[in-house]
Enzyme design. Sequence first.
Site, PDB file in Angstrom:
ATOM      1  CE  LYS A 165     -21.142  24.305 -23.874  1.00  0.00           C
ATOM      2  NZ  LYS A 165     -20.626  22.952 -24.176  1.00  0.00           N
ATOM      3  CG  ASN A 166     -19.129  24.752 -27.608  1.00  0.00           C
ATOM      4  OD1 ASN A 166     -19.265  24.019 -26.633  1.00  0.00           O
ATOM      5  ND2 ASN A 166     -20.109  24.974 -28.465  1.00  0.00           N
ATOM      6  NE  ARG A 192     -22.401  13.575 -26.176  1.00  0.00           N
ATOM      7  CZ  ARG A 192     -22.559  12.343 -26.645  1.00  0.00           C
ATOM      8  NH1 ARG A 192     -21.604  11.791 -27.355  1.00  0.00           N
ATOM      9  NH2 ARG A 192     -23.665  11.656 -26.402  1.00  0.00           N
ATOM     10  CB  CYS A 224     -26.174  16.625 -24.196  1.00  0.00           C
ATOM     11  SG  CYS A 224     -25.880  18.327 -23.711  1.00  0.00           S
ATOM     12  NE  ARG A 249     -23.616  15.148 -29.080  1.00  0.00           N
ATOM     13  CZ  ARG A 249     -23.549  16.149 -28.214  1.00  0.00           C
ATOM     14  NH1 ARG A 249     -23.043  17.301 -28.578  1.00  0.00           N
ATOM     15  NH2 ARG A 249     -23.986  16.002 -26.990  1.00  0.00           N
ATOM     16  N   PRO A 250     -20.580   9.997 -32.448  1.00  0.00           N
ATOM     17  CG  PRO A 250     -20.501   8.884 -34.498  1.00  0.00           C
ATOM     18  CD  PRO A 250     -21.385   9.765 -33.662  1.00  0.00           C
ATOM     19  CG  LEU A 309     -15.359  11.794 -38.142  1.00  0.00           C
ATOM     20  CD1 LEU A 309     -16.032  13.150 -38.331  1.00  0.00           C
ATOM     21  CD2 LEU A 309     -14.945  11.219 -39.488  1.00  0.00           C
ATOM     22  CG  ASP A 335     -24.931  24.136 -29.781  1.00  0.00           C
ATOM     23  OD1 ASP A 335     -25.453  23.011 -29.796  1.00  0.00           O
ATOM     24  OD2 ASP A 335     -23.736  24.324 -29.482  1.00  0.00           O
ATOM     25  NE  ARG A 386     -22.829  19.733 -19.607  1.00  0.00           N
ATOM     26  CZ  ARG A 386     -23.107  19.514 -20.899  1.00  0.00           C
ATOM     27  NH1 ARG A 386     -24.354  19.358 -21.290  1.00  0.00           N
ATOM     28  NH2 ARG A 386     -22.133  19.441 -21.789  1.00  0.00           N
TER      29      ARG A 386
END
Length: 421
Positions: free
Chosen positions: A22-23, A92, A116, A121-122, A125, A305, A397
């Site tokens: 997925k990622n 995200r 999620c 989780r800003p 960066l 994860d 997902r």
Amino acid sequence: MDKFIITGGNILKGKTEASGAKNASLALMPATLLASGKSLLKNTPKLNDVFTMIKLLKHLGVESNFSGTELELDTKNINEFVAPYEHVKKMRASVYVLGPLLTRFGYAKVSLPGGCAWGPRPINLHLESMKKMGADIELTEGYIVAKAKKLNGAKINFDISSVGATGNVLMAAVLAKGTTIISNAALEPEITNLVEYLVKMGAKIEGKNTSTLIIEGVEQLHSAETETISDRIEAGTILVAAAITKGKVLIEKIEPKLLTALLLKLEDSGCKINIFESAIEVDATDIQIKPTNISTAPFPGFPTDMQAQWTAYMTLAQGVSTVTDAIYLDRFMHVPELVRLGADIIVKENNAVIKGVKELKGAKVMSTDLRASACLVLAGLAAKGKTEVLRVYHLDRGYQRIEEKLMNLGASIERVEGQEY
């Protein structure tokens, strides 16, 4: 919303294959925006997050054809540079379109991301890096508005290793003017998969598989094809499912080196691990589960994860274990649901102390996020009686019909579709 009804107690046995990651897919798909033409992404999983990304890319003008596990994306007619809230709120990873749109077209307007429902989780960066490369960035009405006539190479040093920021800056840098150096770059295999794909497109990148990436910007990239790596988290989840049911399962189409940290911990807990060239077998037949502490860390450490799944596993260990999430400090929303199944867990800040119990008992529980869903499914497999896992849309997902893979290994799972709970 769908739910699972799981009858626990079945021992998992047999073999299965890992799906595409997925990622990795969610980074490779936006990367196609960097060039005009048809790109082919092989071994792409059929997941809700992938379909969400396809819809977002379609909004930008990308045409898609998804046949089997081969996803073709045609970027020759991109005519939109706004990623709207209606798409981005669901995931995200949608922020990944920022770098490619900005560096190729000089403009991007991207809604602040969703996904999620746990933990901040800003994306600071991502944004600070783009500014260093010469972008003018504003945050207005919930959107990131980024402009740049031409991005320039820069020295980017991440205070913390970030997969998302590494991927986004990497994609922005390949068409920037001059050299970009990313220090403390993420080492995750999904980033390596992205680097290899960008190189196939004509990018000049040095430092693959290291924490320092050196990118020499080029004028233009071309479309290309690549193969998505297998999903180490899906594979890890199934391995732990075998362990918690005291079964024996072989997973094929997975590189064992992607799961070294997890495999070592499974051995510490009493499992026997057999490693092959592109397969892993876990044998937990008749083991007594030993309490085994873990602390999450960026790759090659224990994956955050897999933290929730490991927590479920340790509920049945013979003794006390601790789980520390050093990546996300509040990723324990699955614990109250495990307690409903009979687990004995106390959470303080980013630590969970788990006192093993003799058995879990089935109950109705609710998923709160993707990995929490997997955790509750694993607990249900081992629990006595029936467990209902509600809101498994979270699970869809990131896992490609995982209930079918588990059923083929002997699990008793029924998906009940389309009801309100």
